[in-house]
Design a protein around this motif. Structure first.
Motif, PDB file in Angstrom:
ATOM      1  N   GLU A 223       8.330  18.152 -25.918  1.00 54.14           N
ATOM      2  CA  GLU A 223       9.440  17.393 -25.332  1.00 54.14           C
ATOM      3  C   GLU A 223      10.722  17.595 -26.131  1.00 54.14           C
ATOM      4  O   GLU A 223      11.819  17.599 -25.568  1.00 54.14           O
ATOM      5  CB  GLU A 223       9.109  15.902 -25.310  1.00 54.14           C
ATOM      6  N   ARG A 224      10.566  17.699 -27.449  1.00 55.27           N
ATOM      7  CA  ARG A 224      11.659  18.058 -28.344  1.00 55.27           C
ATOM      8  C   ARG A 224      11.140  19.144 -29.264  1.00 55.27           C
ATOM      9  O   ARG A 224       9.933  19.269 -29.470  1.00 55.27           O
ATOM     10  CB  ARG A 224      12.118  16.861 -29.191  1.00 55.27           C
ATOM     11  N   ILE A 225      12.059  19.894 -29.840  1.00 52.56           N
ATOM     12  CA  ILE A 225      11.697  20.952 -30.772  1.00 52.56           C
ATOM     13  C   ILE A 225      12.348  20.670 -32.119  1.00 52.56           C
ATOM     14  O   ILE A 225      13.567  20.498 -32.201  1.00 52.56           O
ATOM     15  CB  ILE A 225      12.160  22.336 -30.275  1.00 52.56           C
ATOM     16  N   GLY A 226      11.529  20.610 -33.171  1.00 46.29           N
ATOM     17  CA  GLY A 226      12.074  20.493 -34.510  1.00 46.29           C
ATOM     18  C   GLY A 226      12.732  21.795 -34.927  1.00 46.29           C
ATOM     19  O   GLY A 226      12.096  22.847 -34.932  1.00 46.29           O
ATOM     20  N   HIS A 227      14.010  21.743 -35.237  1.00 42.78           N
ATOM     21  CA  HIS A 227      14.837  22.908 -35.583  1.00 42.78           C
ATOM     22  C   HIS A 227      15.184  23.677 -34.308  1.00 42.78           C
ATOM     23  O   HIS A 227      16.184  23.401 -33.688  1.00 42.78           O
ATOM     24  CB  HIS A 227      14.171  23.786 -36.642  1.00 42.78           C
ATOM     25  N   LEU A 237      16.160  32.290 -22.880  1.00 41.50           N
ATOM     26  CA  LEU A 237      15.450  31.094 -23.349  1.00 41.50           C
ATOM     27  C   LEU A 237      16.431  29.974 -23.634  1.00 41.50           C
ATOM     28  O   LEU A 237      16.161  28.803 -23.320  1.00 41.50           O
ATOM     29  CB  LEU A 237      14.641  31.424 -24.592  1.00 41.50           C
ATOM     30  N   MET A 238      17.574  30.298 -24.222  1.00 36.53           N
ATOM     31  CA  MET A 238      18.583  29.278 -24.505  1.00 36.53           C
ATOM     32  C   MET A 238      19.048  28.619 -23.202  1.00 36.53           C
ATOM     33  O   MET A 238      19.182  27.387 -23.132  1.00 36.53           O
ATOM     34  CB  MET A 238      19.762  29.890 -25.251  1.00 36.53           C
ATOM     35  N   ARG A 244      16.360  22.701 -18.827  1.00 37.55           N
ATOM     36  CA  ARG A 244      15.248  21.748 -18.855  1.00 37.55           C
ATOM     37  C   ARG A 244      15.561  20.485 -19.640  1.00 37.55           C
ATOM     38  O   ARG A 244      14.810  19.505 -19.600  1.00 37.55           O
ATOM     39  CB  ARG A 244      14.008  22.423 -19.432  1.00 37.55           C
ATOM     40  N   GLY A 245      16.662  20.496 -20.381  1.00 38.88           N
ATOM     41  CA  GLY A 245      17.028  19.323 -21.159  1.00 38.88           C
ATOM     42  C   GLY A 245      16.156  19.097 -22.376  1.00 38.88           C
ATOM     43  O   GLY A 245      16.066  17.969 -22.879  1.00 38.88           O
ATOM     44  N   VAL A 246      15.513  20.156 -22.857  1.00 38.23           N
ATOM     45  CA  VAL A 246      14.708  20.042 -24.069  1.00 38.23           C
ATOM     46  C   VAL A 246      15.646  19.858 -25.259  1.00 38.23           C
ATOM     47  O   VAL A 246      16.603  20.617 -25.434  1.00 38.23           O
ATOM     48  CB  VAL A 246      13.837  21.297 -24.268  1.00 38.23           C
ATOM     49  N   GLN A 274      27.708  24.859 -27.039  1.00 42.78           N
ATOM     50  CA  GLN A 274      28.550  25.518 -26.045  1.00 42.78           C
ATOM     51  C   GLN A 274      27.729  26.103 -24.902  1.00 42.78           C
ATOM     52  O   GLN A 274      28.238  26.259 -23.788  1.00 42.78           O
ATOM     53  CB  GLN A 274      29.383  26.604 -26.728  1.00 42.78           C
ATOM     54  N   ALA A 275      26.453  26.391 -25.171  1.00 43.87           N
ATOM     55  CA  ALA A 275      25.557  26.901 -24.128  1.00 43.87           C
ATOM     56  C   ALA A 275      24.912  25.783 -23.324  1.00 43.87           C
ATOM     57  O   ALA A 275      24.112  26.052 -22.425  1.00 43.87           O
ATOM     58  CB  ALA A 275      24.474  27.769 -24.766  1.00 43.87           C
ATOM     59  N   GLY A 276      25.246  24.538 -23.648  1.00 46.17           N
ATOM     60  CA  GLY A 276      24.723  23.406 -22.892  1.00 46.17           C
ATOM     61  C   GLY A 276      23.401  22.862 -23.378  1.00 46.17           C
ATOM     62  O   GLY A 276      22.773  22.036 -22.713  1.00 46.17           O
ATOM     63  N   VAL A 277      22.941  23.301 -24.566  1.00 48.49           N
ATOM     64  CA  VAL A 277      21.682  22.815 -25.117  1.00 48.49           C
ATOM     65  C   VAL A 277      21.881  21.401 -25.671  1.00 48.49           C
ATOM     66  O   VAL A 277      22.891  21.107 -26.324  1.00 48.49           O
ATOM     67  CB  VAL A 277      21.175  23.757 -26.225  1.00 48.49           C
TER      68      VAL A 277
END
Length: 345
Positions: A223-227, A237-238, A244-246, A274-277
């Motif tokens: 659901e979240r990624i550390g780092h 992938l970015m 996906r809002g990860v 800037q890529a919307g992550v």
């Protein structure tokens, strides 16, 4: 015409949620000296300057080795209470309203410390600090990659035993940290954890490439990624992570101090935004890296190129991406809106 506050005043006034910080890695040098003397632990420096020198890491493997040396000083319930109390008090000083703090049960049970004693010390400090008006805290249990996939199953079993067959209410997530080994063999443990109601919160894309993030998403249901900073090396992938809002739990100073990133100029935090992550800013192992969450916020503004508006966005993401009680989230968001009204620039 109103005068905007300084960066320091702006950041100090922000309510904060910390989603990526390790309990054992948050041991202040002063506490390490106390515990080492208490238990006659040899092989560690005997002065504050010596501890600080020990925390100068040559690479990620050196950091992990040092981390394991520090862990050896934790022997009983009072040790864990003392450590946790100090960590939470430091968070309170920074107006951290909520924190998800990771601890690693098997690093202690393997040394003969009962998991119940570890957790009792953590909970004693957590409940006392919350009752005194300090930050609300929830726990994430993780396993270090150097222990292997079977250890992740054992870690989950420990968590379930702590809650008599279900995770204790204060444990909200299940993680995978340490050396960044192949994530795929951990799929079964993470599936079991999700079935038990724990959120999947593994590290990935810290010292390895985008493939580890892909495995964390596809095989661990993250659901979240550390780092997660390695996603910046893979445009597709970015874009997917953004769509996906990860959420990525980014820890800039950690990345520099473990030599994952060569300089702040090379750090991809701004590019990810800037890529919307969806990104949060975190401290990881603050005393080991000579930082705090407040310092990481300032760094984002002054060295990594974020605007105040972008930093506020990261703070809002942190408020909504965790498992904080709704009332805490609502208060934090309202206070962030007030900060934005008077200090965006």
């Amino acid at each position: 015409m109103s005068v905007l506050p300084s960066d320091e005043a702006f950041v100090a006034a922000l309510p904060k949620h910390e989603l990526h910080v390790h309990l054992e890695g948050s041991m202040p040098p002063e506490t390490l000296l106390v515990l080492a003397r208490r238990h006659g632990e040899t092989g560690l420096p005997g002065t504050l300057d010596g501890v600080r020198e020990m925390y100068e890491f040559t690479d990620f493997d050196h950091f992990v080795a040092t981390y394991l040396r520090v862990v050896r000083t934790l022997r009983d319930r009072e040790d864990f209470r003392l450590l946790t109390q100090g960590v939470l008090e430091r968070l309170a000083e920074q107006d951290v309203r909520y924190a998800e703090i990771t601890f690693s049960p098997l690093l202690h049970t393997a040394r003969g410390v009962p998991a119940q004693e570890v957790f009792a010390g953590l909970e004693q400090a957590r409940t006392a600090v919350e009752a005194a008006g300090g930050p609300v805290v929830r726990w994430v249990t993780d396993v270090s990659g150097h222990l292997g996939p079977e250890a992740s199953e054992e870690t989950l079993d420990v968590v379930l035993r702590l809650g008599d067959g279900a995770p204790p209410p204060s444990v909200v997530g299940f993680g995978l940290g340490g050396p960044e080994v192949d994530r795929r063999p951990y799929a079964r443990a993470f599936a079991r954890a999700r079935e038990a109601g724990l959120r999947s919160l593994p590290h990935a894309g810290e010292v390895t490439g985008p493939d580890s993030v892909r495995a964390a998403l596809d095989d661990l249901g993250a659901e979240r990624i550390g780092h997660g900073i390695a996603v910046a090396a893979d445009e597709a992938l970015m874009a997917e992570v953004a769509e996906r809002g990860v959420v990525l739990e980014v820890c800039p100073t950690s990345n520099l101090r473990t030599r994952v990133v060569g300089s702040y100029d090379e750090h991809p935090l701004l590019r990810l935004l800037q890529a919307g992550v969806a990104v949060t800013v975190n401290s990881d192992d603050p005393p080991m890296f000579g930082t705090t969450l407040t310092a990481e916020y300032l760094l984002a503004l002054q060295r990594l190129g974020l605007t105040r508006s972008q930093l506020l966005g990261c703070a809002r993401t942190a408020a909504t991406a965790g498992s904080a009680p709704p009332a805490v989230v609502a208060r934090t968001l309202a206070d962030l809106d007030r900060a934005a009204a008077g200090a965006e620039g």
